[in-house]
Design a protein around this motif. Structure first.
Motif, PDB file in Angstrom:
ATOM      1  N   MET B   1    -127.329  -9.170 -54.461  1.00 12.89           N
ATOM      2  CA  MET B   1    -126.635  -7.904 -54.707  1.00 12.89           C
ATOM      3  C   MET B   1    -125.627  -8.060 -55.857  1.00 12.89           C
ATOM      4  N   ASN B   2    -125.533  -7.061 -56.700  1.00 16.65           N
ATOM      5  CA  ASN B   2    -124.605  -7.140 -57.825  1.00 16.65           C
ATOM      6  C   ASN B   2    -123.160  -7.003 -57.376  1.00 16.65           C
ATOM      7  N   GLU B   3    -122.297  -7.653 -58.122  1.00 19.62           N
ATOM      8  CA  GLU B   3    -120.879  -7.528 -57.793  1.00 19.62           C
ATOM      9  C   GLU B   3    -120.240  -6.413 -58.609  1.00 19.62           C
ATOM     10  N   ILE B   4    -119.284  -5.772 -58.002  1.00 15.66           N
ATOM     11  CA  ILE B   4    -118.538  -4.751 -58.734  1.00 15.66           C
ATOM     12  C   ILE B   4    -117.700  -5.444 -59.798  1.00 15.66           C
ATOM     13  N   LYS B   5    -117.654  -4.840 -60.995  1.00 14.68           N
ATOM     14  CA  LYS B   5    -116.876  -5.457 -62.073  1.00 14.68           C
ATOM     15  C   LYS B   5    -115.393  -5.506 -61.691  1.00 14.68           C
ATOM     16  N   PRO B   6    -114.679  -6.572 -62.111  1.00 12.20           N
ATOM     17  CA  PRO B   6    -113.287  -6.711 -61.706  1.00 12.20           C
ATOM     18  C   PRO B   6    -112.438  -5.555 -62.211  1.00 12.20           C
ATOM     19  N   PRO B   7    -111.357  -5.251 -61.480  1.00 10.37           N
ATOM     20  CA  PRO B   7    -110.534  -4.119 -61.865  1.00 10.37           C
ATOM     21  C   PRO B   7    -109.905  -4.283 -63.233  1.00 10.37           C
ATOM     22  N   ARG B   8    -109.698  -3.169 -63.876  1.00 11.87           N
ATOM     23  CA  ARG B   8    -109.066  -3.136 -65.181  1.00 11.87           C
ATOM     24  C   ARG B   8    -107.550  -3.258 -64.972  1.00 11.87           C
ATOM     25  N   ILE B   9    -106.883  -3.938 -65.855  1.00 10.34           N
ATOM     26  CA  ILE B   9    -105.424  -4.007 -65.767  1.00 10.34           C
ATOM     27  C   ILE B   9    -104.859  -2.826 -66.565  1.00 10.34           C
ATOM     28  N   VAL B  10    -104.050  -2.016 -65.924  1.00  9.36           N
ATOM     29  CA  VAL B  10    -103.452  -0.885 -66.638  1.00  9.36           C
ATOM     30  C   VAL B  10    -102.356  -1.414 -67.555  1.00  9.36           C
ATOM     31  N   GLU B  11    -102.472  -1.072 -68.843  1.00  7.97           N
ATOM     32  CA  GLU B  11    -101.507  -1.590 -69.816  1.00  7.97           C
ATOM     33  C   GLU B  11    -100.104  -1.069 -69.512  1.00  7.97           C
ATOM     34  N   THR B  12     -99.142  -1.877 -69.842  1.00  7.20           N
ATOM     35  CA  THR B  12     -97.766  -1.411 -69.658  1.00  7.20           C
ATOM     36  C   THR B  12     -97.435  -0.419 -70.764  1.00  7.20           C
ATOM     37  N   ALA B  13     -96.623   0.555 -70.440  1.00  5.59           N
ATOM     38  CA  ALA B  13     -96.277   1.592 -71.409  1.00  5.59           C
ATOM     39  C   ALA B  13     -94.808   1.922 -71.232  1.00  5.59           C
ATOM     40  N   LYS B 660    -106.528   5.333 -57.320  1.00  6.74           N
ATOM     41  CA  LYS B 660    -105.583   6.109 -58.130  1.00  6.74           C
ATOM     42  C   LYS B 660    -105.199   5.302 -59.363  1.00  6.74           C
ATOM     43  N   LYS B 661    -105.074   4.002 -59.169  1.00  5.46           N
ATOM     44  CA  LYS B 661    -104.671   3.152 -60.289  1.00  5.46           C
ATOM     45  C   LYS B 661    -105.869   2.867 -61.208  1.00  5.46           C
ATOM     46  N   GLU B 662    -106.974   2.521 -60.590  1.00  6.51           N
ATOM     47  CA  GLU B 662    -108.131   2.103 -61.389  1.00  6.51           C
ATOM     48  C   GLU B 662    -108.961   3.282 -61.895  1.00  6.51           C
ATOM     49  N   GLY B 663    -109.002   4.341 -61.140  1.00  6.99           N
ATOM     50  CA  GLY B 663    -109.756   5.519 -61.546  1.00  6.99           C
ATOM     51  C   GLY B 663    -111.249   5.396 -61.315  1.00  6.99           C
ATOM     52  N   VAL B 664    -111.794   4.218 -61.603  1.00  4.42           N
ATOM     53  CA  VAL B 664    -113.252   4.083 -61.539  1.00  4.42           C
ATOM     54  C   VAL B 664    -113.631   2.626 -61.294  1.00  4.42           C
ATOM     55  N   VAL B 665    -114.704   2.403 -60.547  1.00  2.00           N
ATOM     56  CA  VAL B 665    -115.296   1.058 -60.497  1.00  2.00           C
ATOM     57  C   VAL B 665    -116.742   1.182 -60.967  1.00  2.00           C
ATOM     58  N   THR B 666    -117.221   0.123 -61.585  1.00  2.00           N
ATOM     59  CA  THR B 666    -118.593   0.154 -62.098  1.00  2.00           C
ATOM     60  C   THR B 666    -119.320  -1.126 -61.718  1.00  2.00           C
ATOM     61  N   TRP B 667    -120.621  -1.046 -61.653  1.00  2.00           N
ATOM     62  CA  TRP B 667    -121.455  -2.219 -61.436  1.00  2.00           C
ATOM     63  C   TRP B 667    -122.847  -1.905 -61.978  1.00  2.00           C
ATOM     64  N   PRO B 668    -123.628  -2.925 -62.302  1.00  2.00           N
ATOM     65  CA  PRO B 668    -124.897  -2.642 -63.005  1.00  2.00           C
ATOM     66  C   PRO B 668    -126.013  -2.120 -62.101  1.00  2.00           C
ATOM     67  N   LYS B 669    -126.836  -1.306 -62.697  1.00  2.00           N
ATOM     68  CA  LYS B 669    -128.053  -0.847 -62.008  1.00  2.00           C
ATOM     69  C   LYS B 669    -129.133  -1.920 -62.101  1.00  2.00           C
ATOM     70  N   THR B 670    -130.102  -1.841 -61.222  1.00  2.00           N
ATOM     71  CA  THR B 670    -131.253  -2.750 -61.322  1.00  2.00           C
ATOM     72  C   THR B 670    -132.475  -1.952 -61.777  1.00  2.00           C
ATOM     73  N   PRO B 671    -133.454  -2.612 -62.392  1.00  2.00           N
ATOM     74  CA  PRO B 671    -134.673  -1.887 -62.791  1.00  2.00           C
ATOM     75  C   PRO B 671    -135.381  -1.249 -61.595  1.00  2.00           C
ATOM     76  N   GLU B 672    -135.263  -1.898 -60.427  1.00  2.00           N
ATOM     77  CA  GLU B 672    -135.952  -1.340 -59.250  1.00  2.00           C
ATOM     78  C   GLU B 672    -135.306  -0.037 -58.787  1.00  2.00           C
ATOM     79  N   GLU B 673    -134.005   0.124 -59.061  1.00  2.00           N
ATOM     80  CA  GLU B 673    -133.352   1.389 -58.721  1.00  2.00           C
ATOM     81  C   GLU B 673    -133.756   2.468 -59.729  1.00  2.00           C
ATOM     82  N   VAL B 674    -133.692   2.127 -61.001  1.00  2.00           N
ATOM     83  CA  VAL B 674    -133.922   3.136 -62.050  1.00  2.00           C
ATOM     84  C   VAL B 674    -135.396   3.531 -62.115  1.00  2.00           C
ATOM     85  N   TYR B 675    -136.256   2.539 -62.063  1.00  3.70           N
ATOM     86  CA  TYR B 675    -137.703   2.797 -62.197  1.00  3.70           C
ATOM     87  C   TYR B 675    -138.360   2.556 -60.842  1.00  3.70           C
TER      88      TYR B 675
END
Ligand code: SF4
Lengths: 146, 868
Positions: B1-13, B660-675
């Motif tokens: 199973m694919n892993e979810i990509k690590p969270p993005r660090i919100v830049e300081t502002a 709320k902090k990250e907004g979104v998580v992403t992980w890759p699709k597999t060919p078996e899911e898409v096709y």
């Protein structure tokens, strides 16, 4: 037109279509399913003592009765369809007509929970271990369009 | 199973300067956004590059969201009408009231109705923020009404597009596999070039595909969003697409013989044997449809014979019954659609039909394979797609089916380069496995969807029954939204069917139904009949004239939504790439007394005594399990419910605070899911075997009530059937009008946005009526003249004509739903043309299968004012 695209992530197109290379791919899922069916065994119905089933009706179905929960005594092998049949016996068939279908059985718009867990296989016993169970029922509709 | 990509660090502002991730909802495309806030004020909206939904891009509407949010004409307090008289343009005499007053009055009425018959409450929602529907999905069933509809039921819903895409691709819609498609054939669609489902990601992918050399052939009465960027525009007479598509199918099957035979054998019901009655010949024991096993020389159930051995041709005798594979019947049926015959109907020259068919067949590269990420897959880099334009006609169902049949013939379905359903297979969230779904075999071996946006899937169907739903969808079981929900004709039909109740109360969520279904007079009459209307709105619009209590909504920049992009069949990029799960969250403080509508609904449930029911409905809708289930009649805030939903799916570490902090998580699709198609043992119908019987069952209910079903719409083999407007034969009625979605506007809503209005005024099409230059000149018209369009029934609209080569000589194109007359939307007032005024709303103008309203009309054109 029709040029093969610059291919990414290691594509290897094979376009010598004299040989139908995709045919075997189309056929394979059916063959796998046939093999699986051949190796599966039928489960047996085991007679079980009666169980107590508490039914909680929500939303539109809650209008059927003020009784809550509705307490039923059903065969240990009772399925959701048996629960509905028992409710029909008690309250009449009309309120339940909207969740039943001669072809489909219990319609997908009727959601069932058994002891707090969603229950999808309407042909499966609600209590395979023969213990009492609580069944929640609600009709979901109206998530449409767009 | 694919892993979810690590969270993005919100830049300081710097303090007071922040970028907040959320989701755009100026349309249901739901692109992921970042809102730049400085000292509490939102100053800019950009796309969120971390998300695959929008891929960091926004359309013109998305960046203009600030103008909607800070519009001084927004409603900021609850209001009640003081004038009991309701009517178009009659001032309701609004007075501000407190939330308590408003909610107590609404709850009091809800309680009374619920005790009587909860179906007397109807709910309308706008398609604009369709994806914010979850709280309604709990409120309506918790209350107990089944009467929920979309405000754009007439105009905006892709009823047939969804239904047929579901039947053939297990998805809400279709599009080309932009990454690998070489030849895309569009019918009345703009996918990748305009608004709607996942539009920004599609636009990027389509642009890349065109640059790569993908040929695009666009069949459309107007050369606008897609056709203007295409390799070839094929102008077609309005509403005749099925004739063209079927002629192309005929060329493939009977002239070229270019077919993917293994696909047809393994993935369609083409081999199923059909007896003299037109129905499947079935196995005596299992009742499964039979096929002819050529190797065994005998009939076998479809699930026993090997697909490779199934006959697609020939005539057989099984148990004394003569029968043929359904493919043979299709092949014969198609012969009547010669290119010459189609030319007469569509105006597309026969030689072009043959040429385009041959190109499509060649580019499909039948038999080829390709390896994607180590997986060998069929390669069919050709796709025929369709969408709202072609299905907005009386022949909606067959129009759509005829186009998608092209893909079935060459095996270009859900494989590399082909026509893809949007994400019908999903393995689930990597860390928990939750939410996964896949198409599967169902009744008669035909495919059932893995997930769906409505509760009754496109297949298998429930049995039709005497209608008790206001929209009649329980009789017309292939329909989703229904234009009869709020119409005068609805009342007539309810009477015919002896409906046991009548609607008494409406709760509206942002829909401007006076403008979004059909002509305003019919809708006004139906609204006047309701005892009470409460409406969540941003502006006082045309529908507000009929509302009793207005509730100020916070709008999309002030709301929570944990699932703007799921299930992924609705608005998420198809093809290879990433899955993204984004959320929507409040990015600005409430103005005035605005409240989050979901919390208001929960408040109403409490005041009207159905909290336990709404909690159960939330448990069911969100599939909350274990500790995340809502308990009994405890009152939850919507924020708490959102947290439960996210933790239920992503685990305890990823609740609302995380998102709320990250907004979104992403992980890759597999060919078996898409096709997924080669991996799924399910077939799709090229022969709609059950349709005639379904038509008869409906007729058995509707006939005695005085409503006859035209059975030609229920045939097993699809046909071209003309629109009602084609029956108008008066000489001076010589243009077919059609509506199209403008890229600058969403439904009837965004005309109030000052930036979009300005852009639309600069655009020669947005607010004008497009007419072919030669046709205009022939009638002595000049660009900019004000013209009047009038239907045979005397319905009229006026607008400025724009003469252009980019439209079929018989067509008149009108964009969006403009022509507002409400004073509460002063930016929008008086701009553009109110297209729906031309539309009838009756049985003669709907598709008799799923009630899709026909959107074309035949009109007479007269000049009323010369150009400025
Ligand atoms: S396509 Fe729709 S959701 Fe995306 S930016 Fe434009 S308006 Fe917003």
């Amino acid at each position: 037109m029709g040029e093969i695209p610059e291919l990414e992530h290691g594509l290897e197109p094979r376009l010598d279509t004299d040989e139908d290379r995709s045919a075997v791919l189309w056929y394979s899922a059916g063959r796998r399913a046939a093999d699986d069916a051949a190796s599966s065994t039928n489960s047996q119905n085991i007679a079980a003592p009666e169980i107590a089933v508490d039914v909680l009706l929500f939303g539109l179905l809650s209008a059927v009765t003020t009784e809550s929960p509705v307490s039923l005594s059903l065969a240990g092998t009772a399925t959701p369809m048996d629960v509905v049949a028992a409710l029909e016996d008690r309250f009449g068939a009309e309120p339940f007509a909207q969740i039943k279908d001669p072809g489909v059985g219990i319609l997908p718009c009727c959601r069932l929970f058994v002891d707090g867990e969603p229950f999808e296989d309407v042909d499966a016993p609600i209590s395979p271990d023969g213990k009492s169970a609580t069944v929640e029922m609600i009709i979901l509709k109206g998530f449409e369009g767009g | 199973m694919n892993e979810i990509k690590p969270p993005r660090i919100v830049e300081t502002a710097p303090e007071g300067d922040e970028w907040i991730p959320s989701t755009c909802n100026l349309c249901y495309g739901t692109c992921s956004i970042l809102v730049h806030k400085v000292d509490g004020v939102a100053v800019k909206i950009e796309g969120n590059p971390k998300s695959t939904v929008g891929k960091g891009r926004l359309c013109g509407k998305g960046v203009s969201g600030l103008m909607t949010h800070y519009d001084p004409n927004r409603i900021r307090r609850p209001m009640r009408r003081t004038n009991p008289e309701k009517g178009i343009g009659i001032d309701p005499g609004w007075e501000e009231i407190s939330w308590d007053e408003a909610l107590n009055e609404i709850a009091g009425r809800l309680k009374k109705i619920r005790a009587d018959d909860p179906r007397k409450l109807s709910i309308q929602r706008t398609t604009t923020v369709y994806t914010m529907g979850l709280p309604w999905g709990a409120f309506a069933p918790g209350f107990g009404t089944t009467n929920v509809s979309e405000g754009g039921g007439g105009l905006h819903c892709g009823n047939s597009a969804h239904q047929i895409s579901g039947l053939l691709h297990a998805s809400w819609g279709v599009l080309p596999d932009f990454q690998y498609c070489n030849y895309a054939l569009y019918f009345g669609a703009s996918k990748g070039h305009a608004a709607g489902h996942n539009s920004n990601s599609n636009m990027a992918q389509a642009a890349d595909a065109r640059e790569r050399g993908m040929k695009m052939v666009v069949v459309d009465p107007m050369c606008n969003f897609a056709a203007a960027k295409a390799t070839e525009w094929v102008p077609i007479r309005v509403g005749t697409d099925a004739a063209l598509a079927l002629a192309m199918c005929n060329v493939l099957v009977n002239e070229l013989g270019t077919l993917d035979i293994p696909y047809l054998k393994a993935k369609t019901n083409g081999p199923y044997l059909i007896g003299p009655e037109g129905t499947y010949v079935r196995d005596g024991e299992t009742n499964e449809p039979l096929v002819w096993d050529s190797k065994a020389g005998a009939a076998k159930p479809h699930n026993v014979a090997d697909s490779e051995d199934m006959a697609l041709a020939g005539e057989f005798e099984v148990n004394g019954v003569k029968c043929q594979p359904s493919f043979v019947l299709l092949k014969e049926h198609l012969k009547k659609y010669s290119p010459e015959y189609a030319e007469e109907i569509t105006t597309v020259p026969a030689e072009n039909i043959r040429r385009i068919s041959a190109e499509f067949a060649k580019e499909a590269r039948i038999g080829s394979t390709i390896v994607i990420d180590g997986v060998t897959l069929p390669y069919r880099p050709a796709a025929a797609i369709a969408f709202r334009g072609l299905q907005g006609h009386r022949n909606a169902t067959f129009n759509f089916f005829a186009v998608l049949l092209l893909n079935q013939l060459v095996g270009a379905a859900d494989v590399v380069g082909s026509c893809l359903g949007f994400n019908p297979a999903f393995d689930g969230i990597p860390e928990t496995g939750r939410m996964g779904y896949k198409p599967k075999a169902s009744v008669d071996g035909l495919m059932a969807v893995g997930t769906w946006m409505a509760y009754d899937p496109p297949y298998p169907h429930p049995e039709p029954r005497k209608p008790e739903e206001m929209g009649l969808q329980d009789l017309f079981i292939m329909g989703m939204t229904s234009p009869f929900f709020n119409s005068e004709q609805g009342e007539e039909l309810w009477e015919k069917f002896d409906m046991p109740y009548r609607p008494e109360m409406l709760i509206n969520y942002g829909a401007n139904i006076m403008m979004s279904i059909a002509n305003k007079d019919l809708i006004a009459e139906s609204l006047k009949k309701l005892d009470f209307i409460a409406s969540f709105d941003l502006f006082l619009n045309e529908t507000s004239d009929f509302v009793d209590i207005i509730l100020p909504d916070r709008g999309y920049l002030g709301c929570y939504n944990t699932r703007p992009n799921t299930p992924y069949i609705f608005s998420h990029p198809a093809g290879m790439g990433d899955w993204s799960w984004a959320i929507q969250q409040p990015v600005v403080e409430p103005e005035g007394e605005e409240r989050i509508f979901a919390d208001v609904l929960i408040d109403l449930a409490e005041r009207a005594d159905f909290l336990a029911d709404i909690n159960t409905a939330f448990n069911a809708v969100l599939d909350l399990r274990g500790e995340h289930r809502l308990q009994g009649d405890r009152k939850y805030s919507y924020e708490e419910i959102c947290d439960a939903d996210l933790k239920n799916n992503f685990g305890p570490e990823r609740g609302l605070e995380y998102f709320k902090k990250e907004g979104v998580v992403t992980w890759p699709k597999t060919p078996e899911e898409v096709y997924w198609r080669p991996f799924t043992d399910a077939r799709v119908p090229i022969y709609l075997e059950w349709m005639p019987a379904l038509g008869e069952k409906i007729q058995a209910i509707s006939g005695p009530a005085g409503l006859d079903i035209p059975m030609e719409y229920y045939s097993a083999l699809v046909d071209y059937l003309p629109c009602q407007s084609f029956e108008c034969n008066h000489d001076d009625f010589d243009f077919y009008t059609f509506y199209y979605r403008d890229t600058l506007h969403t439904n009837s809503f965004t005309m109030e946005n000052a930036w979009l209005d300005e852009a639309a005024q600069l655009d020669p099409y947005s607010y004008n009526i497009a007419m072919n230059t030669a046709s205009g000149k022939q009638r002595g018209l000049e660009d900019g003249d004000v013209i009047q369009l009038e239907t045979e029934k005397g319905r009229q609209v006026k607008g400025r004509v724009h003469l252009t080569e980019a439209i079929h000589p018989e067509g008149l194109g009108i964009a969006a739903l403009c022509g507002h007359w409400a004073k509460g939307m002063p930016v929008a007032e008086g701009k553009g043309v109110f297209y729906n005024e031309l539309l009838e709303l009756d049985w003669e103008n709907v598709n008799p299968v799923n009630l899709t309203l026909d959107l074309c009309s035949k009109v007479k054109v007269t000049r009323v004012e010369e150009s400025r």
